[in-house]
Motif scaffolding. Structure first.
Motif, PDB file in Angstrom:
ATOM      1  N   VAL A 184       0.998  -1.319  -0.389  1.00  0.00           N
ATOM      2  CA  VAL A 184      -0.002   0.100   0.087  1.00  0.00           C
ATOM      3  C   VAL A 184       0.666   1.321  -0.016  1.00  0.00           C
ATOM      4  CG1 VAL A 184      -1.725   1.302   1.323  1.00  0.00           C
ATOM      5  CG2 VAL A 184      -2.083  -0.816   1.266  1.00  0.00           C
ATOM      6  N   ALA A 221      -7.066   0.757   3.663  1.00  0.00           N
ATOM      7  CA  ALA A 221      -6.556   0.008   2.627  1.00  0.00           C
ATOM      8  C   ALA A 221      -5.014  -0.132   3.718  1.00  0.00           C
ATOM      9  CB  ALA A 221      -5.480   1.110   1.244  1.00  0.00           C
ATOM     10  N   ARG A 275      -9.014   3.897  -3.203  1.00  0.00           N
ATOM     11  CA  ARG A 275      -8.583   3.271  -3.522  1.00  0.00           C
ATOM     12  C   ARG A 275      -8.423   2.729  -5.088  1.00  0.00           C
ATOM     13  NH1 ARG A 275     -10.340  -0.803   1.214  1.00  0.00           N
ATOM     14  NH2 ARG A 275     -11.737  -0.200   0.809  1.00  0.00           N
ATOM     15  N   THR A 329      -3.156   4.953  -2.919  1.00  0.00           N
ATOM     16  CA  THR A 329      -4.352   5.499  -2.259  1.00  0.00           C
ATOM     17  C   THR A 329      -4.349   7.224  -2.063  1.00  0.00           C
ATOM     18  OG1 THR A 329      -2.825   6.104  -0.170  1.00  0.00           O
ATOM     19  CG2 THR A 329      -4.056   4.169  -0.019  1.00  0.00           C
ATOM     20  N   VAL A 383      -1.703  -1.368  -3.915  1.00  0.00           N
ATOM     21  CA  VAL A 383      -2.233  -0.048  -3.787  1.00  0.00           C
ATOM     22  C   VAL A 383      -2.415   1.119  -3.792  1.00  0.00           C
ATOM     23  CG1 VAL A 383      -5.114   0.390  -2.436  1.00  0.00           C
ATOM     24  CG2 VAL A 383      -3.574  -1.709  -2.506  1.00  0.00           C
ATOM     25  N   THR A 431      -7.994   5.569   3.190  1.00  0.00           N
ATOM     26  CA  THR A 431      -6.571   5.328   3.451  1.00  0.00           C
ATOM     27  C   THR A 431      -6.467   4.015   4.410  1.00  0.00           C
ATOM     28  OG1 THR A 431      -5.794   7.468   2.701  1.00  0.00           O
ATOM     29  CG2 THR A 431      -4.030   6.264   3.582  1.00  0.00           C
TER      30      THR A 431
END
Length: 476
Positions: free
Chosen positions: A6, A79, A40, A57, A55, A76
């Protein structure tokens, strides 16, 4: 299982640029504008020696308590909860900011493994540019350049060093569903209702969604991909460059999907923009389901008016199933998915050649094509030429004279005979050569095809004298 990486950071530090670089795509919108990404965005990482998910964000504002920035911060944090590892991006050009310290404190509380990447460090000494970021207490900062790709391979190999290689997954064909409509008709709310969670930001303001968000999920054991798209306004009202890019991404999502769900607002009249969007979906050949949203607590008079408007302005979409739903309450969403499955199966149907030939014979016996002068177009056989949408190729003679009305008659006949629902069908004509047509005379003086053959000189033909002219010349 693939590890999930992420990307987190304050606005405009290069997260979307890094996402595109890691996925080797242009899926995420990138512009020199803070706060561009809001939802996302998932992708498959292709930089490095291991498979992983990336991912992207939105800009993280952990101290904001309301508004769209608060909703972005919630996305966020969700995620981060799903992450196996977090990559915290900071800006080498702007240096350490107070907001970076707030984000570092928030990430430290999550208990996730966090790596610190100093972006935009191209052309700078690494030891100098990373020195001030040791203050964040997240280990050794790693200098990279997402725009130029500097240091990314080393970064990914280091971040994923503790994860075993993921097992190879079989590629499976599954429906891709694009949610299309004008701004603020409830597209993101419908996506969240289908997924059963607040997966994308649904905010009471037009233009909340800016990018096309691809989301993989399962429903009753069957895999799907749903695409939440940005609302498309009339061209004359689109002035900002960001919105223009959003419209392009939406139209690309329609072409990438198998089924499009056109979402209309029951509290508004069917506009020319709705008809224009429907026309684009039809031209793209995509299967279609129409969802009239915000149907709950609507007066009976307005419901009847909307039905008449749909029948009058969208009569060219007679093949599409119509549903009246409430995305906020979840009413009618189950029935909507049944039509999506039916439309997908119809769009991807495989039609055998004997069945198509028999269907063509029945259609021509019921109504023969009209004559074109002295001749009538003759249709001999048919076969399938493609899917999504289904394409039927008809072979015969004089097919260039088939009028559009008979063309549409054949399309409707095939749809009815094979019980296709929710998808357009296209008929293509392919004219066969006439074996009895006179062949062109050989060109005089053409060289033989045998190697080494000489070209014979061609003498000019002697002009013939008109009948009745004297044979000899005039005597002197």
């Amino acid at each position: 299982m693939k590890p999930t990486l992420v990307l987190v950071g304050r606005p405009n530090v290069g997260k979307s640029t890094l996402f595109n670089r890691l996925t080797k795509s242009r899926d995420a919108l990138v512009a020199d504008f803070p706060g561009l990404t809001r939802d996302r965005h998932y992708g498959h990482g292709k930089v490095g020696s291991k498979d992983y998910l990336v991912v992207d964000t939105g800009g993280f504002e952990p101290v904001v308590k309301e508004g769209i920035l608060h909703e972005m911060a919630r996305q966020t944090l969700q995620a981060v909860d799903e992450a196996d590892v977090v990559l915290f991006l900071v800006d080498a050009r702007q240096g350490l900011a107070p907001q970076d310290k707030q984000i570092a404190d928030q990430l430290r509380k999550t208990g996730r493994k966090v790596w610190l990447a100093v972006n935009k460090a191209e052309g700078m000494r690494r030891d100098v540019v990373t020195a001030e970021f040791f203050e964040l207490g997240l280990g050794d900062p790693l200098a990279i350049s997402a725009a130029h790709g500097d240091g990314l391979r080393e970064l990914i190999d280091l971040v994923l060093a503790d994860f075993p290689p993921a097992a190879e997954e079989e590629d499976s064909q599954h429906p891709k569903i694009a949610i299309i409509g004008r701004p603020n008709v409830g597209k993101s709310t419908l996506v969240n209702s289908i997924l059963g969670e607040e997966r994308v930001i649904a905010f009471d303001a037009p233009g909340t969604t800016r990018d096309s968000i691809y989301i993989d999920f399962e429903r009753e054991g069957k895999p799907y991909t749903i695409i939440d798209t940005a609302g498309v306004r009339r061209r004359g009202k689109v002035t900002e460059a960001i919105e223009k890019f959003s419209v392009i991404k939406t139209l690309q999502a329609v072409e990438d999907a198998n089924v499009a769900v056109l979402v209309l607002d029951a509290k508004l009249e069917i506009s020319d923009q709705d008809a224009s969007l429907a026309g684009f979906i039809l031209e793209s050949g995509r299967a279609l389901v129409i969802a009239i949203n915000k149907w709950d607590n609507l007066p009976l008079e307005q419901r009847e008016m909307i039905k008449r408007e749909v029948e009058r302005k969208l009569n060219f979409l007679s093949f599409a199933k119509l549903h009246f739903i409430s995305a906020l309450q979840g009413d009618g969403v189950g029935g909507l998915f049944k039509s999506i499955d039916k439309a997908y199966s119809s769009a991807m149907v495989k039609l055998s050649t004997p069945q198509l030939i028999r269907a063509l014979q029945l259609a021509t016996e019921k109504q023969a094509p009209p004559r074109a002068g002295m001749f009538r177009p003759k249709m001999r056989y048919a076969h399938q030429g493609g899917s999504n949408p289904p394409v039927v190729v008809v072979h015969g003679t004089s097919l260039e004279h088939v009028p559009d009305s008979y063309w549409r008659y054949l399309e409707h006949s095939f749809v009815k005979m094979f019980q296709l629902e929710g998808t357009p069908l296209r008929v293509q004509f392919k004219r066969g050569d006439n074996p009895f047509a006179p062949k062109e005379a050989p060109i005089p003086g053409r060289a033989s095809s045998k190697p080494g053959a000489r070209r014979k000189p061609v003498s000019a033909p002697t002009p013939r004298k008109p009948r009745g002219a004297p044979r000899g010349g005039k005597k002197s």
